[in-house]
Every structure is written in structure tokens, then in C-alpha cells.
Design a protein around this motif. Structure first.
Motif, PDB file in Angstrom:
ATOM      1  N   TRP A 161     -10.613  -7.262  34.054  1.00 30.19           N
ATOM      2  CA  TRP A 161     -10.416  -7.726  32.675  1.00 30.19           C
ATOM      3  C   TRP A 161     -11.154  -9.045  32.525  1.00 30.19           C
ATOM      4  O   TRP A 161     -11.080  -9.909  33.412  1.00 30.19           O
ATOM      5  CB  TRP A 161      -8.923  -7.977  32.389  1.00 30.19           C
ATOM      6  CG  TRP A 161      -8.103  -6.754  32.139  1.00 30.19           C
ATOM      7  CD1 TRP A 161      -8.401  -5.468  32.466  1.00 30.19           C
ATOM      8  CD2 TRP A 161      -6.809  -6.707  31.512  1.00 30.19           C
ATOM      9  NE1 TRP A 161      -7.386  -4.634  32.091  1.00 30.19           N
ATOM     10  CE2 TRP A 161      -6.390  -5.372  31.504  1.00 30.19           C
ATOM     11  CE3 TRP A 161      -5.957  -7.683  30.967  1.00 30.19           C
ATOM     12  CZ2 TRP A 161      -5.162  -4.962  30.976  1.00 30.19           C
ATOM     13  CZ3 TRP A 161      -4.735  -7.286  30.434  1.00 30.19           C
ATOM     14  CH2 TRP A 161      -4.341  -5.935  30.424  1.00 30.19           C
ATOM     15  N   PHE A 162     -11.853  -9.191  31.412  1.00 31.55           N
ATOM     16  CA  PHE A 162     -12.574 -10.452  31.189  1.00 31.55           C
ATOM     17  C   PHE A 162     -12.666 -10.795  29.707  1.00 31.55           C
ATOM     18  O   PHE A 162     -12.452  -9.938  28.842  1.00 31.55           O
ATOM     19  CB  PHE A 162     -13.967 -10.398  31.821  1.00 31.55           C
ATOM     20  CG  PHE A 162     -14.811  -9.225  31.383  1.00 31.55           C
ATOM     21  CD1 PHE A 162     -14.750  -8.006  32.050  1.00 31.55           C
ATOM     22  CD2 PHE A 162     -15.684  -9.343  30.309  1.00 31.55           C
ATOM     23  CE1 PHE A 162     -15.534  -6.924  31.641  1.00 31.55           C
ATOM     24  CE2 PHE A 162     -16.477  -8.271  29.907  1.00 31.55           C
ATOM     25  CZ  PHE A 162     -16.399  -7.050  30.573  1.00 31.55           C
ATOM     26  N   ARG A 163     -12.967 -12.056  29.465  1.00 34.42           N
ATOM     27  CA  ARG A 163     -13.080 -12.553  28.095  1.00 34.42           C
ATOM     28  C   ARG A 163     -14.413 -13.264  27.932  1.00 34.42           C
ATOM     29  O   ARG A 163     -14.816 -14.065  28.779  1.00 34.42           O
ATOM     30  CB  ARG A 163     -11.945 -13.535  27.804  1.00 34.42           C
ATOM     31  CG  ARG A 163     -12.043 -14.198  26.433  1.00 34.42           C
ATOM     32  CD  ARG A 163     -11.017 -15.316  26.281  1.00 34.42           C
ATOM     33  NE  ARG A 163      -9.652 -14.801  26.235  1.00 34.42           N
ATOM     34  CZ  ARG A 163      -8.561 -15.512  26.522  1.00 34.42           C
ATOM     35  NH1 ARG A 163      -8.689 -16.774  26.894  1.00 34.42           N
ATOM     36  NH2 ARG A 163      -7.367 -14.983  26.461  1.00 34.42           N
ATOM     37  N   GLY A 206     -11.252  -4.247  24.145  1.00 33.15           N
ATOM     38  CA  GLY A 206      -9.916  -3.917  23.660  1.00 33.15           C
ATOM     39  C   GLY A 206      -9.317  -4.896  22.677  1.00 33.15           C
ATOM     40  O   GLY A 206      -8.318  -4.589  22.031  1.00 33.15           O
ATOM     41  N   LYS A 207      -9.939  -6.076  22.566  1.00 31.22           N
ATOM     42  CA  LYS A 207      -9.323  -7.095  21.718  1.00 31.22           C
ATOM     43  C   LYS A 207     -10.421  -8.038  21.242  1.00 31.22           C
ATOM     44  O   LYS A 207     -11.291  -8.423  22.021  1.00 31.22           O
ATOM     45  CB  LYS A 207      -8.310  -7.876  22.558  1.00 31.22           C
ATOM     46  CG  LYS A 207      -7.120  -8.413  21.798  1.00 31.22           C
ATOM     47  CD  LYS A 207      -6.056  -8.888  22.782  1.00 31.22           C
ATOM     48  CE  LYS A 207      -5.270 -10.030  22.214  1.00 31.22           C
ATOM     49  NZ  LYS A 207      -4.298 -10.568  23.181  1.00 31.22           N
ATOM     50  N   ILE A 208     -10.372  -8.394  19.959  1.00 31.77           N
ATOM     51  CA  ILE A 208     -11.395  -9.296  19.427  1.00 31.77           C
ATOM     52  C   ILE A 208     -10.764 -10.202  18.382  1.00 31.77           C
ATOM     53  O   ILE A 208      -9.854  -9.797  17.663  1.00 31.77           O
ATOM     54  CB  ILE A 208     -12.565  -8.472  18.817  1.00 31.77           C
ATOM     55  CG1 ILE A 208     -13.720  -9.385  18.406  1.00 31.77           C
ATOM     56  CG2 ILE A 208     -12.114  -7.591  17.663  1.00 31.77           C
ATOM     57  CD1 ILE A 208     -15.011  -8.623  18.121  1.00 31.77           C
ATOM     58  N   ARG A 209     -11.186 -11.439  18.376  1.00 33.10           N
ATOM     59  CA  ARG A 209     -10.765 -12.344  17.310  1.00 33.10           C
ATOM     60  C   ARG A 209     -11.863 -13.397  17.145  1.00 33.10           C
ATOM     61  O   ARG A 209     -12.605 -13.683  18.088  1.00 33.10           O
ATOM     62  CB  ARG A 209      -9.418 -12.994  17.619  1.00 33.10           C
ATOM     63  CG  ARG A 209      -9.382 -13.786  18.897  1.00 33.10           C
ATOM     64  CD  ARG A 209      -8.019 -14.432  19.133  1.00 33.10           C
ATOM     65  NE  ARG A 209      -8.039 -15.048  20.455  1.00 33.10           N
ATOM     66  CZ  ARG A 209      -7.503 -14.504  21.547  1.00 33.10           C
ATOM     67  NH1 ARG A 209      -6.875 -13.337  21.469  1.00 33.10           N
ATOM     68  NH2 ARG A 209      -7.592 -15.099  22.711  1.00 33.10           N
ATOM     69  N   LEU A 215     -14.046 -12.044  22.732  1.00 32.91           N
ATOM     70  CA  LEU A 215     -14.045 -10.606  22.958  1.00 32.91           C
ATOM     71  C   LEU A 215     -13.428 -10.346  24.331  1.00 32.91           C
ATOM     72  O   LEU A 215     -13.886 -10.905  25.331  1.00 32.91           O
ATOM     73  CB  LEU A 215     -15.498 -10.110  22.927  1.00 32.91           C
ATOM     74  CG  LEU A 215     -15.762  -8.644  23.226  1.00 32.91           C
ATOM     75  CD1 LEU A 215     -15.160  -7.761  22.145  1.00 32.91           C
ATOM     76  CD2 LEU A 215     -17.271  -8.407  23.324  1.00 32.91           C
ATOM     77  N   GLU A 216     -12.371  -9.531  24.359  1.00 34.11           N
ATOM     78  CA  GLU A 216     -11.704  -9.239  25.639  1.00 34.11           C
ATOM     79  C   GLU A 216     -11.920  -7.779  26.020  1.00 34.11           C
ATOM     80  O   GLU A 216     -11.772  -6.888  25.189  1.00 34.11           O
ATOM     81  CB  GLU A 216     -10.210  -9.567  25.548  1.00 34.11           C
ATOM     82  CG  GLU A 216      -9.983 -11.056  25.308  1.00 34.11           C
ATOM     83  CD  GLU A 216      -8.511 -11.454  25.292  1.00 34.11           C
ATOM     84  OE1 GLU A 216      -8.244 -12.633  25.046  1.00 34.11           O
ATOM     85  OE2 GLU A 216      -7.648 -10.583  25.511  1.00 34.11           O
ATOM     86  N   CYS A 217     -12.276  -7.578  27.280  1.00 35.05           N
ATOM     87  CA  CYS A 217     -12.741  -6.258  27.712  1.00 35.05           C
ATOM     88  C   CYS A 217     -12.140  -5.852  29.052  1.00 35.05           C
ATOM     89  O   CYS A 217     -11.729  -6.694  29.850  1.00 35.05           O
ATOM     90  CB  CYS A 217     -14.263  -6.256  27.891  1.00 35.05           C
ATOM     91  SG  CYS A 217     -15.177  -6.893  26.494  1.00 35.05           S
TER      92      CYS A 217
END
Ligand code: ZN
Length: 424
Positions: A209-211, A271-274, A288-290
Motif C-alpha cells: 500500500w502506498f500514497r 483505491g482512494k483519492i482526495r 492518491l492511495e494505491c
């Protein structure tokens, strides 16, 4: 002491209505990350009522940081991350000891509009129990507890130490499982009853998992934005670059001894973005988280380096600074569970006695807690459970007939592996 298989089946069936009620209670706890304590406290009381020795602790009480298998943590309060290990002890152990482990953390429910019912109010429809966590994997937790209950109903307890462990963090780091081992709980084998369709995991993917923190060049929206200046639009370039990296790894996977038969086993999930603050301004930032899967045989440092290189090359094309890259959860190795262990042979016999036919294995394109026991602590580890569907989706459900059989398989496995003593 040998237990009659038919009697064992009848004992599981006799407790099954209670088991379903127990499982429904378990599903009613919203045990998403950070909220596991109430669920774990209820379980601790259930274990104590069975006469097991209960060790309830939180993750901040165990020094796990930096150990093999450890995953870094952000935005989580480990003083609230309750773990429970319940131990059945015998004065003179004769058989082989066992860890039965299940995770009680569940993934977030997602968009509420997509649920036809309250995610934490289980419903039984056509022999399936629906609800968040019903399949992944509170059903498995009920199976390991009620397998021991069934043996007791027949007047038996395991003739060896059994640790019944309920952990959290399986869905994001695996640090719960790691903590039990660091705290000293070991056994001759471990069994994790994830819903595997009555198959055993032979190989599983890891994941990282990374950002990315992407910075733009903020200004009024009227100004013409150069490529990469718009932090949110730039995120789409990074997603494309990482999809390309994933495609490349999937080409390499075609010759993998365990995942070669699976089409595109390696998954990339942004999976997640803001990002952004104001609709009249070009967004100055985007996070951006992936998640990216890791093949067994690919080392974590190697995978992380490839991600970093893909990100740097994309920044170069955009002519912008390289986004800060941080590793924010799972740093999980892929793993192959070697065939031929005695534990697997015993499970195969228990499986055959209930379901007939050989125990098949599967290459899992996801990550489970199982690796911790085998890979880092040399404990033969089996991941085996019944039929489920809709994992991580609003359609999540467990096949109850299959759950009954899983409970019976586990009871038979415990009887053979640990041996049995009469209830003292
Ligand atoms: Zn699970």
C-alpha cells in the motif's frame, strides 16, 4: 481416544442453531478499523465462559515495529486495537498443539446507497447469511469456536494446547497476527478458516500500500494549465503509469509456477483519492492511495523500487517534481505454502470424511494472515474454510450449509491433530 465421525457431525448439527445466533451477534458489531474493541471484549467473555485462559491486549503493548512481516501504520490508534488470545490448556499435553486464528476486522461498507439492508444487521436468505463480515471472516471464527464446542458436547477436549486467536488488522497490515507471535504464542500448526470454498491456499499474493502526494502549480482556473500543473488531473497520469507497470508484471507472472495459470493475477487498485480546496483554483495538491499485489518470489524492496521508478518516470514526462511516495499499510510478502506437511494430510482426511474427495488447493490472488506463521515463524499454516460470495461488497454472504460442514471439518481436524481427552 477416537471420536466417531457420525457423532461428530451430529454434535455440530445439534449446536448449529446456537452457532448461527452467535455468528449473527458477531456480525452486528461494526468492527471496522479502530472500532474492534467492543467485538473483541464480547469474544473475550465468550472464551472465558468456555473455561479458556484469556489474554486481551492492544497492539501498542507489543513491540512489533520493524520485525519481519511488520507493516507501517498511519492514521491508526493502536491503543484501541484490541487482540484476544484464548488458551485451552491441559495438565499433561499428549497431542500436537494448535493455533486457530480468525480476524474480526471488517472492511468499510462503502456507499450506503448500494446496500439493500443495514450492513451490520445480518439477514438469512435462502440459506445464506448476508452482512458485512459474515463471510470475511466472522463465519470462520464461529466455526473454530463451535468445532471445539461440538467436541465438548461429546465429552471431549483437545489433548494439547489450543490457542483460539481473534485478531484485527488483517485487512490492512497483518500486524494483529504478527503481535500474537511476538507475544509468544506458538504451536505445531496453525489453521485460519477464511472462506476458501473448501480448498486450501497453496500460494498467495502479497501486497504493498502506498500514497502519492502530487503537487500542482496553483493559480486561477482562467490561466492555461500546463500538463501536470493540475494536481488532480496529474493523478490520472500516475494511475496510467502504474497500470502500465502492473501490465508488465502480469506478463512476467505468466511463467510463475503458481500464478502462471491465473490470468492477470497482479492487481493495481487506486483505491482512494482526495485533493483540491477551491473550485475557482487549479488544485495545488492531490493524494492518491494505491494497492499493488506482490508475486511470491518478487521481493518487497524490488517491488517498491519499481513503483518509485514508474512514478519518477511519469513526473519526468509531466515536467513536474516527483510526488512524495510513502508506504502506508500492507508491506506483505507473497508466499507459497509447501505441500506435504503432516498438518495438511490431517486436514485432508478431515475434509474427505465430511465432503468426500481430495482436498484441492488454490493460488489466492489476495493476501491473508496465513503467511506470518509459516514464513516468519516456521509454523505449518493452513488456510481453509467454506463457501462465500461478495467479499468486500454489499452482496457479502456465507453459505450456511457449507459453514456447518466447515465446522465439522475443523472439529475432525482438531480431534486428529491434537488428540482428545475426556472432559475433566
Ligand atoms: Zn479475511
Amino acid at each position: 481416544m477416537n471420536v466417531d465421525r457420525q457423532q461428530l457431525g451430529e454434535a455440530v448439527a445439534a449446536g448449529f442453531a446456537d452457532q448461527l445466533e452467535w455468528l449473527a451477534t458477531l456480525v452486528r458489531f461494526d468492527s471496522t478499523r479502530g472500532n474492534e474493541a467492543a467485538c473483541q471484549d464480547w469474544l473475550a467473555a465468550e472464551y472465558a465462559a468456555r473455561g479458556w485462559q484469556v489474554d486481551r491486549y492492544t497492539l501498542d503493548e507489543v513491540a512489533i515495529e520493524g520485525l519481519p512481516g511488520y507493516s507501517p501504520v498511519v492514521d491508526a490508534d493502536y491503543s484501541r486495537a484490541v487482540q484476544v488470545v484464548a488458551t485451552h490448556q491441559v495438565p499433561r499435553p499428549r497431542g500436537r498443539s494448535l493455533i486457530l486464528q480468525g480476524h474480526i476486522d471488517v472492511v468499510p461498507t462503502g456507499a450506503p446507497e448500494l446496500w439493500e439492508h443495514d450492513p451490520f444487521e445480518p439477514r438469512i436468505v435462502d440459506g445464506w447469511m448476508h452482512g458485512r463480515g459474515a463471510a470475511d471472516m466472522k463465519c470462520g471464527v464461529s466455526a473454530m469456536v463451535f468445532a471445539l464446542d461440538a467436541l465438548r458436547r461429546l465429552g471431549y477436549v483437545p489433548a494439547a494446547t489450543v490457542h483460539v486467536e481473534t485478531v484485527s488488522e488483517e485487512e490492512c497490515t497483518g500486524n494483529g497476527a504478527l503481535s500474537t507471535l511476538v507475544r509468544g504464542y506458538r504451536a505445531d500448526a496453525a489453521l485460519i478458516p477464511e472462506s476458501m470454498g473448501h480448498k486450501i491456499i497453496r500460494a498467495e499474493l502479497g501486497s504493498v500500500w502506498f500514497r502519492l502526494r502530487i503537487l500542482g502549480q496553483p493559480g486561477h482556473v482562467l490561466a492555461a494549465a500546463a500538463p501536470g500543473a493540475h494536481a488532480i488531473l496529474a493523478a490520472t497520469d500516475y494511475i496510467a503509469a502504474l497500470q502500465q507497470l502492473t501490465a508488465q508484471i502480469n506478463v512476467e507472472a505468466r511463467s510463475h509456477p503458481h500464478f502462471g495459470v491465473v490470468e492477470n493475477p497482479v492487481k493495481f487498485n487506486p483505491g482512494k483519492i482526495r485533493g483540491g480546496d477551491w473550485l475557482g483554483s487549479v488544485p495545488s495538491w492531490c493524494e492518491l492511495e494505491c494497492r499493488l499485489s506482490v508475486l511470491p518470489g518478487h521481493s518487497l524492496p524490488e517491488v517498491r523500487a519499481r513503483v518509485a521508478a514508474a512514478v519518477a518516470a511519469c513526473a519526468d514526462r509531466l515536467g513536474t517534481p516527483v510526488p512524495a511516495l510513502s508506504w502506508i499499510g500492507f508491506q506483505a510478502d507473497g508466499h507459497v505454502f509447501g505441500p506435504g506437511t503432516e498438518a495438511e494430510a490431517v486436514l485432508a482426511r478431515a475434509h474427505a470424511a465430511v465432503l468426500g474427495g481430495p482436498l484441492e488447493s488454490v493460488a489466492l490472488t489476495a493476501t491473508s494472515d496465513t503467511r506470518f506463521y509459516d514464513l516468519y515463524y516456521g509454523i505449518p499454516a493452513l488456510c481453509y474454510g467454506g463457501h462465500a460470495r461478495g467479499m468486500h461488497a454489499p452482496s457479502e454472504a456465507v453459505d450456511l450449509e457449507s459453514l456447518r460442514r466447515t465446522t465439522e471439518v475443523i472439529a475432525g481436524f482438531v480431534a486428529d491433530w491434537c488428540g482428545l481427552d475426556p472432559v475433566g
